[in-house]
Design a protein around this motif. Sequence first.
Motif, PDB file in Angstrom:
ATOM      1  N   ARG A 157       0.831  -1.222   0.000  1.00 58.16           N
ATOM      2  CA  ARG A 157       0.000   0.000   0.000  1.00 58.16           C
ATOM      3  C   ARG A 157       0.856   1.258   0.000  1.00 58.16           C
ATOM      4  N   ALA A 202     -11.868  13.322   7.861  1.00 57.00           N
ATOM      5  CA  ALA A 202     -12.288  12.083   7.194  1.00 57.00           C
ATOM      6  C   ALA A 202     -13.798  12.039   7.012  1.00 57.00           C
ATOM      7  N   GLY A 247     -14.277  13.193   3.785  1.00 57.74           N
ATOM      8  CA  GLY A 247     -13.436  12.559   2.773  1.00 57.74           C
ATOM      9  C   GLY A 247     -12.124  13.259   2.507  1.00 57.74           C
ATOM     10  N   ASN A 300      -8.498   9.523   6.550  1.00 56.70           N
ATOM     11  CA  ASN A 300      -9.285   8.719   5.600  1.00 56.70           C
ATOM     12  C   ASN A 300      -8.956   7.236   5.754  1.00 56.70           C
ATOM     13  N   LEU A 301      -7.653   6.938   5.877  1.00 49.49           N
ATOM     14  CA  LEU A 301      -7.226   5.538   6.017  1.00 49.49           C
ATOM     15  C   LEU A 301      -7.724   4.965   7.335  1.00 49.49           C
ATOM     16  N   TYR A 312     -10.408   5.937   8.989  1.00 49.09           N
ATOM     17  CA  TYR A 312     -11.864   5.791   8.872  1.00 49.09           C
ATOM     18  C   TYR A 312     -12.208   4.539   8.065  1.00 49.09           C
ATOM     19  N   ALA A 313     -11.517   4.374   6.929  1.00 51.02           N
ATOM     20  CA  ALA A 313     -11.774   3.204   6.087  1.00 51.02           C
ATOM     21  C   ALA A 313     -11.370   1.936   6.835  1.00 51.02           C
ATOM     22  N   GLY A 314     -10.243   1.989   7.547  1.00 45.69           N
ATOM     23  CA  GLY A 314      -9.758   0.832   8.286  1.00 45.69           C
ATOM     24  C   GLY A 314     -10.708   0.438   9.398  1.00 45.69           C
ATOM     25  N   ASN A 330     -14.019   0.795   9.340  1.00 42.00           N
ATOM     26  CA  ASN A 330     -15.193   0.145   8.772  1.00 42.00           C
ATOM     27  C   ASN A 330     -14.907  -1.278   8.314  1.00 42.00           C
ATOM     28  N   THR A 331     -13.620  -1.568   7.973  1.00 38.03           N
ATOM     29  CA  THR A 331     -13.299  -2.906   7.487  1.00 38.03           C
ATOM     30  C   THR A 331     -12.493  -3.709   8.513  1.00 38.03           C
ATOM     31  N   GLN A 363      -3.823  -1.111   8.829  1.00 38.44           N
ATOM     32  CA  GLN A 363      -4.019   0.212   8.232  1.00 38.44           C
ATOM     33  C   GLN A 363      -4.252   1.267   9.302  1.00 38.44           C
ATOM     34  N   ASN A 392     -24.724  10.442   6.777  1.00 41.41           N
ATOM     35  CA  ASN A 392     -25.123   9.192   6.116  1.00 41.41           C
ATOM     36  C   ASN A 392     -26.403   9.363   5.301  1.00 41.41           C
TER      37      ASN A 392
END
Lengths: 226, 223
Positions: free
Chosen positions: A23, A169, A172, A178-179, A181-183, A185-186, A191, B183
């Motif tokens: 990455r 974040a 966006g 951002n990373l 926030y995305a990390g 959620n997943t 990350q 959201n």
Amino acid sequence: MTAPPDDCLARNEWICGAYLSTRRQILLDAVVQHLQLTSVSVLIGLAIALPLAVLARRWTLAAGPVLGVTTILYTIPSLAMFSLLLPLYGLSAGLVVAGLVLYSLTLLVRNILAGLRAVPQETRQAARGLGYGPIRLLLTVELPLALPAAMAGLRIATVSAVSLVTVGAIVGFGGLGNLIYAGMNTYFKAQVLTASVLCVLIAVAADVLLLGVQWLITPWARAARG
Amino acid sequence: MNTLGATWDWLTDPAHWSGGDGVWRRLLQHLVLTVVCLVISCLIALPVALVLGHLGKGGALAVNISNVGRAVPTFAVLVLLLLTPVGKWGEGPTVVALVLFAVPPLLTNAYVGMREVDRSVVQAAQGMGMTGRQMLFHVELPLSLPLVLTGVRIAAVQLVATATIAALAGGGGLGRIITAGFNLASTPQVVAGALLVAVFALIVEAVFEVGERLAPARARGGR
């Protein structure tokens, strides 16, 4: 069909070398965005804070309102600040920058003003006696003497901005945020940890850099101590 | 102007104030979180700071800890905690993160306050034969109270702000109105939530301001 690879990415470990190598570009882009957002907002904040502080120093009447308004701005939580600016800026990097500028204003105005107020009256009178006009007095006597206090404010403002960018974040534009926030959620542990550590590293590096700048532009402080 | 009107409509709609996601419930959550965490942080930070300040030890630690607190992003800590086992206890990550961010200002201000007590007063107390405990509670603590209270005020405002960010990581509180608005892509709801949070933060600040004005002159540091 090949078996899934059994590396640290697949096991979702906190520290993962494979994450760093695969990455690299994403991380680099996030760091660049983080640095851009931070530096642009602190520089704009400085450009606004300097005249405000000088104004508040010249007209004592202006000091109360200027300090009051900037303190109120500082009390507003960052998430609310970014959201309040949403109708004005929409989902853009400008929104994050505007919010960060408002935060840095408080710290910068307060410190620059404290620095200007700490200039000894005798020094000011001596300069006036030498025939210095108000502009020359400000630029060559008062501002240089206010530098240490102003730099202290700039360091705090920069370090805070680096950490606050992450909240961007939500729209966006949060650099490393951002990373994170995305990390979140997943549930991507590597990350989140990598981005968080990079954030702290950027803050520390910025602080050390500004300390170095201060050392370079205030040679008289070194001479007095040495 | 359109957004302002829509925001006003959102705020004046009674349906948004009641129920599980209503403003009143979020407000109560925010208030409870802030108060509970403020009490926990005070219980952790103040005894440590007062004892360290009394003994005159650990000064570098007490001052540096607040600088470190500023460099670490609140949001990152929240998400990191969420991914650890702590994340499974509901509001656990929020409470731990809130306490972590409230402790540094409390610790630093209380320590500095203790150290700034006039040394000659402390020596006089010693000369009068006061024990360490007597000196701490009857001399040093009363004299350092203004700075200790400043720390509590900064911590309270910090807690309100952090509790808002907690909504980003799934915690409760007023911030949830904002994240839900994002959201739903509903700008009026986002702005309404932000207004509520901002007003709440300013009220907390104002309560402390008024409290300080009403406090006896001695506690304000007046001579």
